[in-house]
Write an enzyme that holds these catalytic residues in place. Sequence first.
Site, PDB file in Angstrom:
ATOM      1  N   VAL A 311       1.806  19.218 -38.857  1.00  0.00           N
ATOM      2  CA  VAL A 311       2.913  18.328 -39.195  1.00  0.00           C
ATOM      3  C   VAL A 311       2.580  16.891 -38.819  1.00  0.00           C
ATOM      4  CG1 VAL A 311       5.319  17.759 -38.673  1.00  0.00           C
ATOM      5  CG2 VAL A 311       4.643  20.137 -39.024  1.00  0.00           C
ATOM      6  N   ALA A 312       1.876  16.706 -37.711  1.00  0.00           N
ATOM      7  CA  ALA A 312       1.541  15.354 -37.264  1.00  0.00           C
ATOM      8  C   ALA A 312       0.627  14.641 -38.257  1.00  0.00           C
ATOM      9  CB  ALA A 312       0.879  15.416 -35.886  1.00  0.00           C
ATOM     10  N   GLU A 316       5.019  11.099 -42.806  1.00  0.00           N
ATOM     11  CA  GLU A 316       6.373  11.249 -43.329  1.00  0.00           C
ATOM     12  C   GLU A 316       7.053   9.922 -43.622  1.00  0.00           C
ATOM     13  OE1 GLU A 316       6.303  11.364 -38.881  1.00  0.00           O
ATOM     14  OE2 GLU A 316       5.364  12.520 -40.478  1.00  0.00           O
ATOM     15  N   ASP A 358       7.762  -8.038 -79.952  1.00  0.00           N
ATOM     16  CA  ASP A 358       8.320  -8.878 -81.009  1.00  0.00           C
ATOM     17  C   ASP A 358       9.405  -9.737 -80.374  1.00  0.00           C
ATOM     18  OD1 ASP A 358       9.384 -10.046 -83.224  1.00  0.00           O
ATOM     19  OD2 ASP A 358      10.446  -8.260 -83.911  1.00  0.00           O
TER      20      ASP A 358
END
Length: 502
Positions: A311-312, A316, A358
């Site tokens: 997770v580190a 995040e 255009d």
Amino acid sequence: MTKDTPTPVADGAGSGAAPAVPCGAGAPVQSLAPGEVFGALGGSPRGLSGQEARAGQVHHGPNELPAPKKKGLWRRFAAQFTDLFAVVLLIASGLTFLAYGLQHPRETGNLQLALAILAVVLINAVIGFAQEYSAERTAESLQAMVPHTCRVLRDGERQELPSRDLVPGDLVVLDAGDAVPADCRLVEAHGISVNNAALTGESAAVGRIADATSADTRLEARNCVFMGTTVLTGTGKAVVFATGADTEFGRIFRLADSAPQQKTPLQRQVASMARRVAVLALVIGAVVLAVRLPTGQPLITSFVFALGVMVAMVPEGLPATLSVSLAIGVRRMARRHALVKRLLAVEALGSTTVICTDKTGTLTQAEMTVTRLWAGGEPHSVSGVGYAPVGEVTEGGSVAELLRVAGLCGNARLLPPSEPDGWRVLGDTTEGAIMVAAAKAGLDLAAEEAATPRTAEFPFDPVLKLMSTVHRPATGTSTPRALRRSCWPAAPISSGTASAAR
């Protein structure tokens, strides 16, 4: 006054044209003579009656392309979580919750981290959804403000109607500068040419005729005009034979709508990084678990530690940083009156090297204004902007004849303001600008037209850069000798007509 315009060239339609439309007794619409087109398509030289038009609308539906299918609000909000990086963060949050549940005693730090990751994903989704929803609503309101009208003959009278009310059999009046509202077969053509860039990609002018042709497909037929194209020069009348999704433009719309959506460069880069981070986190987590197990550490403790390492490794805070940065870019674009529908479009715009657009109707208001006249060897300034006949012409008396002749030599009409529109022009914008200048000089062109009715017209010729009309004089007779004295004193006379030219 003249209009500069490209010289008409042969049509460059490709081989992807749709087959011809059968009409009448199996005859394709382009192979019919102009007089036969009305009967084959259920029309009339006086146009459809009101009852026929209403019946056609019930049978064929509105003349508009099908609106893209919209997902529900909740489905669009849920789509914000399908990004690969968002998925990685959700997995990281789930692993952190798992680690929190397996720990004894439980550490509140893991619970806080899991909730923080979920909050980051949720905030990122809310920012993206809010921006897309707001931009979509703004785009819909702007689209509703754009007028989509055309000129048709109904019950023998010339009317201006919303393009969505057209039905097959309607008789459409076309002039230079008009957008063709549906697929039509020309029955009258006076020096008319169109820009088929929307269909063929070729921006050169393509000459059109009203006579029957032996072309095998509609796009190859020089007597047909199509929705999405623009009339460059000339005037004409055409009978509608296809509307809405049945048009050539509708076929292209369906193909484009079914094409897969391409990802922006930023999306591809973030997805690539998310894959690398996920693989690296899994590998390192497995290595950490494999190293800790032989040391005698409890399995649960080693597994929770490995989850923490995995997770580190997930950044995040990156999605929130990207969303905030893109949102700042959106606000900066909004201050410059640019509408951005999706946050990622800001980065895609930054990666763009060439923009082809255009200018008419996008960078300009599709209005023209006469600001200066040249007559008698002297310039005469004209004040006022737009189609409102509010302003003055310097020494208007000396340019009255010039504006009278130029005003008579045109087919546009100046329409008074009506809710919610202001003054507007029905017809060519250049001719409308001339009529507004004539009104500013105090001329009543309607009275002039009644006093000198038109007897003939020679449409604008792109080679000569000239349009001429012939009028019956109010009093007396016009002779070649009289015309010589009033127009060209030094020219030899053999024959002549009373004409106005621009």
